[in-house]
Design an enzyme around this catalytic site. Sequence first.
Site, PDB file in Angstrom:
ATOM      1  N   HIS A 212       8.407  -3.755   1.728  1.00 24.10           N
ATOM      2  CA  HIS A 212       7.235  -4.338   2.414  1.00 24.10           C
ATOM      3  C   HIS A 212       7.594  -4.478   3.894  1.00 24.10           C
ATOM      4  O   HIS A 212       8.347  -5.370   4.280  1.00 24.10           O
ATOM      5  CB  HIS A 212       6.887  -5.707   1.821  1.00 24.10           C
TER       6      HIS A 212
ATOM      7  N   LEU B 111       5.476  -1.686  10.540  1.00 23.67           N
ATOM      8  CA  LEU B 111       6.058  -0.893  11.629  1.00 23.67           C
ATOM      9  C   LEU B 111       5.190  -0.903  12.877  1.00 23.67           C
ATOM     10  O   LEU B 111       5.627  -0.450  13.938  1.00 23.67           O
ATOM     11  CB  LEU B 111       6.279   0.553  11.175  1.00 23.67           C
ATOM     12  N   ARG B 112       3.935  -1.370  12.744  1.00 25.45           N
ATOM     13  CA  ARG B 112       3.004  -1.401  13.884  1.00 25.45           C
ATOM     14  C   ARG B 112       2.787  -0.005  14.463  1.00 25.45           C
ATOM     15  O   ARG B 112       2.929   0.995  13.779  1.00 25.45           O
ATOM     16  CB  ARG B 112       3.503  -2.360  14.995  1.00 25.45           C
TER      17      ARG B 112
ATOM     18  N   ASN C  28      -1.969  -2.491   7.927  1.00 25.75           N
ATOM     19  CA  ASN C  28      -2.856  -3.396   8.681  1.00 25.75           C
ATOM     20  C   ASN C  28      -2.741  -3.185  10.193  1.00 25.75           C
ATOM     21  O   ASN C  28      -2.451  -4.096  10.949  1.00 25.75           O
ATOM     22  CB  ASN C  28      -2.603  -4.863   8.302  1.00 25.75           C
TER      23      ASN C  28
ATOM     24  N   HIS D  57      -1.807  -8.957  -1.128  1.00 26.27           N
ATOM     25  CA  HIS D  57      -1.505 -10.195  -0.408  1.00 26.27           C
ATOM     26  C   HIS D  57      -2.267 -11.293  -1.147  1.00 26.27           C
ATOM     27  O   HIS D  57      -3.454 -11.481  -0.940  1.00 26.27           O
ATOM     28  CB  HIS D  57      -1.953 -10.110   1.058  1.00 26.27           C
TER      29      HIS D  57
ATOM     30  N   HIS E 142       5.353 -10.540  -1.253  1.00 24.72           N
ATOM     31  CA  HIS E 142       5.978 -11.717  -0.623  1.00 24.72           C
ATOM     32  C   HIS E 142       5.663 -13.028  -1.338  1.00 24.72           C
ATOM     33  O   HIS E 142       5.063 -13.925  -0.753  1.00 24.72           O
ATOM     34  CB  HIS E 142       5.626 -11.825   0.865  1.00 24.72           C
TER      35      HIS E 142
ATOM     36  N   ASP F 230       8.839  -7.971   4.688  1.00 22.51           N
ATOM     37  CA  ASP F 230       7.644  -8.405   5.425  1.00 22.51           C
ATOM     38  C   ASP F 230       7.990  -8.610   6.900  1.00 22.51           C
ATOM     39  O   ASP F 230       7.394  -9.452   7.571  1.00 22.51           O
ATOM     40  CB  ASP F 230       7.007  -9.659   4.828  1.00 22.51           C
TER      41      ASP F 230
ATOM     42  N   HIS G  95       5.890  -9.444  16.343  1.00 21.14           N
ATOM     43  CA  HIS G  95       4.865  -9.799  17.337  1.00 21.14           C
ATOM     44  C   HIS G  95       5.621 -10.041  18.640  1.00 21.14           C
ATOM     45  O   HIS G  95       6.738 -10.575  18.610  1.00 21.14           O
ATOM     46  CB  HIS G  95       4.131 -11.087  16.952  1.00 21.14           C
TER      47      HIS G  95
ATOM     48  N   ALA H  53       1.234 -15.053  13.060  1.00 23.35           N
ATOM     49  CA  ALA H  53       2.062 -15.171  11.850  1.00 23.35           C
ATOM     50  C   ALA H  53       2.927 -13.932  11.691  1.00 23.35           C
ATOM     51  O   ALA H  53       2.434 -12.808  11.778  1.00 23.35           O
ATOM     52  CB  ALA H  53       1.168 -15.347  10.621  1.00 23.35           C
TER      53      ALA H  53
HETATM   54  O1  DOR Z   1       3.226 -13.412   8.446  1.00 20.88           O
HETATM   55  C1  DOR Z   1       2.634 -12.374   8.218  1.00 20.88           C
HETATM   56  N1  DOR Z   1       2.532 -11.412   9.157  1.00 20.88           N
HETATM   57  N2  DOR Z   1       2.060 -12.204   7.041  1.00 20.88           N
HETATM   58  C2  DOR Z   1       1.272 -11.150   6.769  1.00 20.88           C
HETATM   59  O2  DOR Z   1       0.763 -11.071   5.690  1.00 20.88           O
HETATM   60  C3  DOR Z   1       0.999 -10.150   7.810  1.00 20.88           C
HETATM   61  C4  DOR Z   1       2.042 -10.124   8.824  1.00 20.88           C
HETATM   62  C5  DOR Z   1       1.650  -9.363  10.070  1.00 20.88           C
HETATM   63  O3  DOR Z   1       1.091  -8.266   9.937  1.00 20.88           O
HETATM   64  O4  DOR Z   1       1.914  -9.848  11.158  1.00 20.88           O
HETATM   65 ZN    ZN Z   2       3.173  -8.082   5.236  1.00 18.05          ZN
END
Ligand code: DOR
Ligand code: ZN
Length: 333
Positions: free
Chosen positions: A13, A16-17, A41, A132, A166, A238, A242, A254
């Site tokens: 999980h 990679l953005r 996402n 999720h 997660h 996970d 950021h 998050a």
């Molecule tokens: O903390 C998180 N960040 N939980 C998630 O489910 C997504 C992730 C994110 O993409 O930043």
């Molecule tokens: Zn995730």
Amino acid sequence: MDRITLESPLDMHLHLRDGDTLTLVAPLSAADFAGAVVMPNLVPPIDALDALDAYRARIAVACDTARFSPWLTLFFRAYSHDELAAARRQIIGVKLYPEGVTTNSAGGVRDLRGIDATLEHLEALGIPLLVHGETHGFVMDREREFLPVYRRLARQFPRLTIVMEHITTREAVELLGEYDNLHATITLHHLLITLDDVAGGLLQPHLFCKPIAKRPEDREALLHAALTGHPRVMFGSDSAPHPRSAKEAAGCAAGVFSAPVALPALAELFADRDVLPMLQRFVSDNARAIYRVTPPLRRITLERVPWRVPDHYGAVVPFGAGTTLAWQVTARA
Ligand code: DOR
Ligand code: ZN
């Protein structure tokens, strides 16, 4: 035991953005892992094959995909049988986000009762469903409130491989025992921290994630599953980078960025509990059996040699920044 060589560690999980962040973080995962399940996402989410193919190409520019398999996922929406049949060989699964529960999930599922047709296709085609699993309830209760959804899906689609992503609660660990088609990923940070570490003293934005870290007894249940090599539990970091500006802010994003520290921290954790040999199951063998994947052959050696975690990687602050871990990766083949 002061040394272990892991065969083809896997991160089941991973975020990679895209763009500069992809360029920064993909090589860090590719250095230590032989494969990873890559989350869809992005903005906009990856929910079509052309976007998936283009993303795969960008990942291949960012890192060496001969040594690191990026297993891509599609963002859940109502897919036809034909769409999923066409995608089957290019994806490892479909990732379901309830609408708005986390980063970039605005396009997620609003009504979980309306998804059965797509789930039937997934089950028929043998495509895993990654979830999720959180409601919109009180933050500490969101995962527990979602468990009835997992129960319904597990019962209604017995041949569907379902991965509870997660997991953070004792109840979720216990649910694994109820249905053979339920599986789970567990992160590094949920094995190490509780809500106390996030908000018990000065607020720690770099530990803020979804699902939020829970109680000590929840962490113990997660630890027990991971350390005993529970066969339906896999490591999934996970790791969710950021930029520092989005974390150290009013309205903190998050996500915990753990990819570059994951293996050393796991080795330390397993070694401290005298179960270091079990790490191979948690970081590779279980995932291979569950997903029936064959990663590139890699050998990653870790030794009990202190390592100071960098303060930052570019604009991103890693889990444990500035602390010294007792283990480090000493050879990558
Ligand atoms: O903390 C998180 N960040 N939980 C998630 O489910 C997504 C992730 C994110 O993409 O930043
Ligand atoms: Zn995730």
